[in-house]
Design a protein around this motif. Structure first.
Motif, PDB file in Angstrom:
ATOM      1  N   THR B 185       0.827  -1.201   0.000  1.00 19.89           N
ATOM      2  CA  THR B 185       0.000   0.000   0.000  1.00 19.89           C
ATOM      3  C   THR B 185       0.865   1.257   0.000  1.00 19.89           C
ATOM      4  N   THR B 186       1.844   1.292   0.892  1.00 17.29           N
ATOM      5  CA  THR B 186       2.676   2.490   0.974  1.00 17.29           C
ATOM      6  C   THR B 186       3.471   2.691  -0.323  1.00 17.29           C
ATOM      7  N   PHE B 187       4.077   1.615  -0.794  1.00 17.08           N
ATOM      8  CA  PHE B 187       4.900   1.669  -2.000  1.00 17.08           C
ATOM      9  C   PHE B 187       4.057   2.078  -3.212  1.00 17.08           C
ATOM     10  N   MET B 188       2.920   1.429  -3.339  1.00 17.63           N
ATOM     11  CA  MET B 188       2.042   1.681  -4.490  1.00 17.63           C
ATOM     12  C   MET B 188       1.550   3.123  -4.489  1.00 17.63           C
ATOM     13  N   MET B 189       1.134   3.569  -3.305  1.00 16.89           N
ATOM     14  CA  MET B 189       0.614   4.934  -3.213  1.00 16.89           C
ATOM     15  C   MET B 189       1.722   5.941  -3.525  1.00 16.89           C
ATOM     16  N   ALA B 190       2.883   5.700  -2.903  1.00 20.46           N
ATOM     17  CA  ALA B 190       3.995   6.632  -3.104  1.00 20.46           C
ATOM     18  C   ALA B 190       4.324   6.729  -4.591  1.00 20.46           C
ATOM     19  N   HIS B 191       4.342   5.580  -5.264  1.00 24.07           N
ATOM     20  CA  HIS B 191       4.720   5.591  -6.680  1.00 24.07           C
ATOM     21  C   HIS B 191       3.630   6.151  -7.573  1.00 24.07           C
ATOM     22  N   SER B 192       2.388   5.853  -7.258  1.00 28.97           N
ATOM     23  CA  SER B 192       1.337   6.389  -8.127  1.00 28.97           C
ATOM     24  C   SER B 192       1.251   7.905  -7.957  1.00 28.97           C
ATOM     25  N   ILE B 193       1.445   8.396  -6.741  1.00 26.39           N
ATOM     26  CA  ILE B 193       1.427   9.856  -6.533  1.00 26.39           C
ATOM     27  C   ILE B 193       2.651  10.484  -7.200  1.00 26.39           C
ATOM     28  N   ARG B 194       3.793   9.783  -7.109  1.00 25.53           N
ATOM     29  CA  ARG B 194       5.007  10.319  -7.740  1.00 25.53           C
ATOM     30  C   ARG B 194       4.830  10.401  -9.261  1.00 25.53           C
ATOM     31  N   LEU B 195       4.187   9.375  -9.795  1.00 32.74           N
ATOM     32  CA  LEU B 195       3.905   9.354 -11.235  1.00 32.74           C
ATOM     33  C   LEU B 195       3.004  10.531 -11.612  1.00 32.74           C
ATOM     34  N   THR B 196       1.982  10.737 -10.792  1.00 27.31           N
ATOM     35  CA  THR B 196       1.067  11.850 -11.030  1.00 27.31           C
ATOM     36  C   THR B 196       1.832  13.168 -10.961  1.00 27.31           C
ATOM     37  N   LEU B 197       2.715  13.264  -9.981  1.00 25.58           N
ATOM     38  CA  LEU B 197       3.473  14.505  -9.821  1.00 25.58           C
ATOM     39  C   LEU B 197       4.367  14.761 -11.030  1.00 25.58           C
ATOM     40  N   PHE B 198       4.965  13.683 -11.555  1.00 29.67           N
ATOM     41  CA  PHE B 198       5.842  13.858 -12.705  1.00 29.67           C
ATOM     42  C   PHE B 198       5.054  14.268 -13.951  1.00 29.67           C
ATOM     43  N   THR B 199       3.847  13.688 -14.093  1.00 29.61           N
ATOM     44  CA  THR B 199       3.055  14.046 -15.270  1.00 29.61           C
ATOM     45  C   THR B 199       2.501  15.463 -15.138  1.00 29.61           C
ATOM     46  N   ARG B 200       2.529  15.978 -13.936  1.00 33.02           N
ATOM     47  CA  ARG B 200       1.980  17.316 -13.736  1.00 33.02           C
ATOM     48  C   ARG B 200       3.048  18.325 -13.331  1.00 33.02           C
ATOM     49  N   GLN B 201       4.257  18.077 -13.795  1.00 31.48           N
ATOM     50  CA  GLN B 201       5.364  18.977 -13.466  1.00 31.48           C
ATOM     51  C   GLN B 201       5.050  20.424 -13.838  1.00 31.48           C
ATOM     52  N   LYS B 202       4.456  20.591 -15.028  1.00 23.38           N
ATOM     53  CA  LYS B 202       4.178  21.941 -15.522  1.00 23.38           C
ATOM     54  C   LYS B 202       3.242  22.676 -14.569  1.00 23.38           C
ATOM     55  N   GLU B 203       2.235  21.930 -14.158  1.00 22.23           N
ATOM     56  CA  GLU B 203       1.243  22.536 -13.271  1.00 22.23           C
ATOM     57  C   GLU B 203       1.874  22.895 -11.921  1.00 22.23           C
ATOM     58  N   LEU B 204       2.698  21.970 -11.414  1.00 24.35           N
ATOM     59  CA  LEU B 204       3.349  22.228 -10.126  1.00 24.35           C
ATOM     60  C   LEU B 204       4.278  23.434 -10.220  1.00 24.35           C
ATOM     61  N   GLU B 205       4.969  23.523 -11.361  1.00 23.91           N
ATOM     62  CA  GLU B 205       5.878  24.648 -11.570  1.00 23.91           C
ATOM     63  C   GLU B 205       5.080  25.960 -11.558  1.00 23.91           C
ATOM     64  N   LEU B 206       3.937  25.929 -12.253  1.00 24.17           N
ATOM     65  CA  LEU B 206       3.101  27.130 -12.300  1.00 24.17           C
ATOM     66  C   LEU B 206       2.592  27.481 -10.898  1.00 24.17           C
ATOM     67  N   LEU B 207       2.163  26.455 -10.167  1.00 24.68           N
ATOM     68  CA  LEU B 207       1.658  26.711  -8.813  1.00 24.68           C
ATOM     69  C   LEU B 207       2.731  27.360  -7.949  1.00 24.68           C
ATOM     70  N   HIS B 208       3.972  26.903  -8.103  1.00 29.10           N
ATOM     71  CA  HIS B 208       5.068  27.525  -7.362  1.00 29.10           C
ATOM     72  C   HIS B 208       5.228  28.986  -7.772  1.00 29.10           C
ATOM     73  N   LEU B 209       5.128  29.218  -9.090  1.00 31.60           N
ATOM     74  CA  LEU B 209       5.355  30.570  -9.600  1.00 31.60           C
ATOM     75  C   LEU B 209       4.278  31.558  -9.163  1.00 31.60           C
ATOM     76  N   VAL B 210       3.051  31.055  -9.024  1.00 34.44           N
ATOM     77  CA  VAL B 210       1.989  31.987  -8.607  1.00 34.44           C
ATOM     78  C   VAL B 210       1.875  32.052  -7.080  1.00 34.44           C
ATOM     79  N   GLY B 211       2.800  31.380  -6.389  1.00 35.84           N
ATOM     80  CA  GLY B 211       2.880  31.546  -4.935  1.00 35.84           C
ATOM     81  C   GLY B 211       2.068  30.565  -4.124  1.00 35.84           C
ATOM     82  N   ALA B 212       1.771  29.400  -4.712  1.00 33.90           N
ATOM     83  CA  ALA B 212       1.016  28.399  -3.937  1.00 33.90           C
ATOM     84  C   ALA B 212       1.870  27.920  -2.763  1.00 33.90           C
ATOM     85  N   SER B 213       1.255  27.808  -1.613  1.00 34.04           N
ATOM     86  CA  SER B 213       2.002  27.330  -0.446  1.00 34.04           C
ATOM     87  C   SER B 213       2.216  25.819  -0.584  1.00 34.04           C
ATOM     88  N   ASN B 214       3.183  25.308   0.185  1.00 34.05           N
ATOM     89  CA  ASN B 214       3.448  23.862   0.133  1.00 34.05           C
ATOM     90  C   ASN B 214       2.210  23.062   0.514  1.00 34.05           C
TER      91      ASN B 214
END
Lengths: 272, 295
Positions: B185-214
């Motif tokens: 469960t932990t491994f699967m979740m960590a990897h599926s979220i990591r995969l999601t994060l990688f596919t959404r790099q652009k969005e995360l980058e934008l969120l950082h740029l517009v000042g989204a908090s952690n």
């Protein structure tokens, strides 16, 4: 936006800023610049002059190799991550590459800057519609960003930059893909923001938008400030011809002399 | 827009955008929970069955002579000193004879010429019905053997030892499947979220740029993990319940099911399994986002 609590009139303060990229590309060299609150400033210069780097330094995306960058009294090199995030919510940036989310609609793209500031849904909806109306793209409200033309994408990026009513707007080539009519719409939007007290820095090649008597213009070349033009009524310096080719030549001369003293220009284009 | 609303709407949007990956994660969690809870159910029911069988479990301590009340008290004290027991019964030779007679029923005649004290007196010790008591029964028997006046101690040694081995084996299987659940469960979740994060790099980058908090960036993923844990474990438990009911129906009337009563998990155990899955999934997604955000 003065989060430090002091009543400083300076919004952006760059002190002898140098930015070098590996291996030894100097994007900015010993640049000092002050931008007061409520000021509208144009950064001009040829491609590669350092305009974008300057904007990236001000928005905290880049860090200077040397020198200091202060925004609203806060030294960006010493600022904590949490404070930088807060500061960025008060800076609207329109990027040259737009940075739109292609799979999201126009409205969703504009809403991003307001959502991170936890604005109410009502505010977001109203602000989005108002901005789309001002930029004549109301009909694109629910269109995916990747289905828009370059000009429309640019307008959406600008709408996102101003949507959260920021205190400082940084726009990188905001009219690069626009026709004359759209350029006018965008500049009207910027002027309205500026009249309401927002400080605006626009990096541009487009002389049609900065050739106004009340514009302050800073010209960069080879990473140095090579010319500044203050408000017309304040400008008493020796006029020089105002154009990129002359600026480039001047820049080379300056580099030969190894000095970063700015040359003063006058808008009518006559060289002294 | 308040923080919670922002987090929920972000999480909802994320789930819709990455539903294919999410379904895969959900299925993995469901399967992990199903495997673990299946073995755990078998284990708890086996323990229960052990307790039911334990009703007949007793140690018979044969004595060389009848124990008078004072001696009975001494025996009782010594037995209780070693272990907790449910009850101790003293059976005289006459009681033993009568019992035997009753068991013979219509064939009681064969006892007609036999003296009524031919059977030795005994003590029947009923240990507490628990797995621990079962594990100690051999030592208990050895101890009883050392008591003065004891001729022999009898109990279903073979059965007890086999049952104890079976329960021990099940305990290991439950621990292993539990560990498997935690890891998967932990491994699967960590990897599926990591995969999601990688596919959404652009969005995360934008969120950082517009000042989204952690927390603005991290909380939706945390919530996403928690929701996957909730729905995955609910689906796993539901699948096990269906399997349990099917088994009950399929083998209704069989000798085994007739002997023991098998029960599904009580609600607190179900709640504990679900809570565990939610915590594991949320932790998995939290660790992934922490790694990405710390860059």
């Amino acid at each position: 936006m003065d989060t430090t609590g002091n009543n400083n009139q300076v919004m952006v303060d760059l002190t002898r800023v140098t930015r070098t990229f590996p291996p030894d590309v100097q994007a900015l060299v010993d640049v000092s610049l002050q931008v007061n609150r409520g000021e509208l400033l144009f950064l001009t210069g040829m491609s590669g002059a350092g305009k974008t780097t300057l904007l990236r330094l001000i928005s905290g995306i880049e860090k200077p190799t040397k020198g200091y960058v202060e925004v609203s009294g806060m030294d960006l090199s010493k600022i904590s991550r949490a404070r930088l995030q807060k500061l960025r919510r008060l800076i609207g940036v329109a990027y040259q590459d737009f940075k739109l989310l292609p799979e999201r609609t126009v409205a969703q793209n504009i809403a991003v800057s307001m959502e991170v500031a936890y604005r109410s849904r009502l505010f977001i909806r109203k602000q989005t519609r108002d901005l789309l109306a001002q930029l004549h793209i109301v009909d694109k409200h629910n269109t995916r960003a990747d289905k828009l033309s370059r000009g429309e994408q640019q307008r959406v990026a600008l709408a996102r930059a101003v949507a959260n009513k920021p205190d400082l707007i940084l726009a990188d080539e905001p009219t690069g893909n626009l026709d004359a009519e759209s350029t006018e719409l965008v500049m009207d939007l910027f002027h309205r923001c500026n009249e309401s007290g927002t400080t605006i820095l626009i990096a541009t090649h487009d002389s049609s938008i900065y050739n106004r008597p009340d514009s302050r213009i800073v010209t960069l070349d080879c990473g140095r400030i090579v010319a500044t033009k203050q408000d017309a009524d304040k400008d008493t310096s020796e006029p020089v011809q105002y154009g990129p080719e002359t600026l480039f030549t001047d820049c080379l001369k300056l580099l030969d002399k190894d000095t970063s003293e700015p040359v003063q220009y006058e808008p009518d284009g006559e060289e002294s | 827009m308040n923080f919670l609303f922002a987090v929920f709407s972000q999480a909802g949007r994320n789930l819709l955008q990455t539903w294919r990956t999410q379904i895969l994660s959900l299925m993995t969690i469901t399967l992990s929970v199903l495997i673990f809870s299946f073995f755990y159910l078998v284990y708890t029911n086996a323990l229960q069955a052990g307790e039911q069988l334990g009703d007949d479990l007793r140690l018979i301590v044969y004595l060389d002579e009848e124990a008078v009340p004072a001696l009975q008290e001494q025996y009782r004290e010594k037995i209780l000193k070693f272990d907790r027991v449910e009850r101790i019964e003293f059976i005289s030779s006459l009681q033993a004879f009568n019992r035997f007679k009753d068991q013979l029923d219509e064939d009681q005649d064969i006892l007609a010429d036999i003296p009524q004290d031919f059977l030795p007196p005994s003590i029947e010790v009923y240990p507490v019905r628990s797995l621990d008591a079962l594990s100690r029964i051999k030592r208990f028997s050895d101890y009883l053997q050392t008591l003065p006046g004891v001729i022999k101690v009898q109990y279903g040694r073979e059965w007890v030892e086999r049952f104890y081995t079976f329960i021990e084996l099940l305990r290991i299987v439950v621990i292993l499947s539990g560990s498997l659940l935690v890891l998967t469960t932990t491994f699967m979740m960590a990897h599926s979220i990591r995969l999601t994060l990688f596919t959404r790099q652009k969005e995360l980058e934008l969120l950082h740029l517009v000042g989204a908090s952690n927390s603005y960036i991290r909380m939706p993923f945390f919530l996403e993990g928690g929701l996957l844990g909730l729905f995955g474990s609910l689906a796993g438990i539901a699948a096990l319940y269906l399997l349990f009911n099917w088994t009950q129906l399929r083998f209704a009337g069989s000798a085994l099911l007739g002997m023991f009563s098998f029960n599904f998990f009580p609600l607190p155990v179900i709640a504990m399994i679900i809570a565990m899955a939610i915590i594991l999934c949320a932790c998995g997604s939290f660790s992934s986002t922490r790694k990405i955000l710390s860059r």
